[in-house]
Design an enzyme around this catalytic site. Structure first.
Site, PDB file in Angstrom:
ATOM      1  N   SER A 135      -7.362  30.009 -12.129  1.00  0.00           N
ATOM      2  CA  SER A 135      -6.107  30.506 -12.668  1.00  0.00           C
ATOM      3  C   SER A 135      -4.937  29.981 -11.833  1.00  0.00           C
ATOM      4  CB  SER A 135      -6.158  32.037 -12.732  1.00  0.00           C
ATOM      5  OG  SER A 135      -5.190  32.553 -13.606  1.00  0.00           O
ATOM      6  N   HIS A 138     -11.820  34.895 -18.960  1.00  0.00           N
ATOM      7  CA  HIS A 138     -11.016  34.240 -17.931  1.00  0.00           C
ATOM      8  C   HIS A 138     -11.725  34.147 -16.584  1.00  0.00           C
ATOM      9  CE1 HIS A 138      -7.340  32.642 -16.310  1.00  0.00           C
ATOM     10  NE2 HIS A 138      -7.189  33.626 -15.445  1.00  0.00           N
ATOM     11  N   ASP A 177     -11.284  32.753 -23.302  1.00  0.00           N
ATOM     12  CA  ASP A 177     -10.282  33.116 -22.293  1.00  0.00           C
ATOM     13  C   ASP A 177      -9.017  33.641 -22.967  1.00  0.00           C
ATOM     14  OD1 ASP A 177      -8.353  33.199 -20.250  1.00  0.00           O
ATOM     15  OD2 ASP A 177      -9.173  31.448 -19.244  1.00  0.00           O
TER      16      ASP A 177
END
Length: 299
Positions: free
Chosen positions: A98, A260, A232
């Site tokens: 991320s 995610h 995601d």
């Protein structure tokens, strides 16, 4: 099995907490926004069987210091470089999830001589789209909202957290748990300020405002693995597919049914993919002359 040591170092007068385990080539694991090194708990032991694994709490997160200061991707990349150097390491395979993916790409861009391989997991910095929860954190007054939702009232009525986040499209499991844990960590004013500064450095009300897509050609000779959850909800898998198409020789692994946090949802598969990637690729060999040539070809 190698024990995971929780350690601490002072860099530029600020406390940096990190986890370290194993022996062998260095893997640096970078977590996402409002997360900590704890996100790697399901995989760190297995990865440490063949590597030295270094997983910091990034500045402004977890048990590391939360000073007023620069929370840009460039500042984070410099901080990771300083941590790696202070601990006596020269080069690493850098793994980022991320926000950590954006930092990993920035690290590779700023310090290419220190990067052997690049692994991006549900990475930021590869497109405009991002979940509305993160866009909302950049709006005026978000600090006050976070003070409410991250406070004792919300923690005491934690059952309400899941319901609220579920209405934002975060399904049960690691997506819901990860975001809820991040919100719960913002009860402290220093953590809230660091979170908002970090979010605003990379995101605005319309989505992600920092992009590496115009520099992905520089990764042509850097072994690159892209891992994404097919479902995601935070950053769409199409960003990963586009990055794969833009980086010659890159490898894309889409985890079916995952969200995610694919490294937490399918840890055994994740470790196997990382191990195979490292085993089947040679570390990048940085040459200043080649870097100069690549830059000239973009003109």
């Amino acid at each position: 099995m190698s024990a995971v040591a929780k350690e601490e170092i002072a860099l530029h007068g600020h406390r940096v907490r990190f986890r370290r385990a194993g022996e062998g080539p260095l893997l640096v694991l970078l977590h996402g926004i409002a997360s900590t090194a704890e996100t790697w708990a399901p995989v760190i032991d297995a990865l440490a069987a063949r590597h030295t694994v270094l997983a910091p709490d990034l500045l402004g997160h977890g048990d590391s210091a939360k000073p007023r200061g620069d929370y840009s991707l460039g500042a984070y990349a410099s901080g990771v470089r300083d941590l790696v150097a202070a601990l006596g390491y020269d080069r690493a395979t850098v793994v980022g999830h991320s926000l950590g993916g954006g930092i990993a790409m920035q690290f590779a861009y700023q310090f290419p001589e220190r990067v052997e391989r690049l692994v991006l997991i549900g990475s930021g910095g590869l497109g405009r789209e991002v979940h509305p929860v993160l866009r909302a954190a950049t709006l005026p007054g978000s600090e006050l909202v976070l003070a409410l939702v991250g406070g004792a009232w919300l923690r005491a009525t934690g059952g309400a957290v899941g319901g609220v986040l579920a209405r934002f499209g975060l399904r049960t499991g690691e997506d819901l748990a990860g975001v809820a844990a991040g919100i719960g960590a913002l009860a402290d004013a220093g953590a809230r300020a660091a979170f908002v500064r970090t979010a605003r450095a990379a995101i605005d009300a319309g989505g992600q405002r920092v992009s590496a897509t115009d520099r992905l050609y520089l990764a042509a000779d850097l072994p690159t693995l892209i891992v994404w959850g097919e479902r995601d909800p935070i950053i769409p898998v199409d960003h990963g597919r586009a990055a794969h198409a833009a980086i010659p020789g890159s490898r894309l692994e889409v985890f079916e049914g995952a969200g995610h946090f694919p490294h937490r949802e399918a840890p055994a598969r994740f470790v196997a993919v990382i191990e195979d990637f490292v085993r089947s690729t040679e570390p990048a060999a940085f040459a200043e002359s080649h870097w100069s040539a690549l830059l000239r070809t973009s003109a």
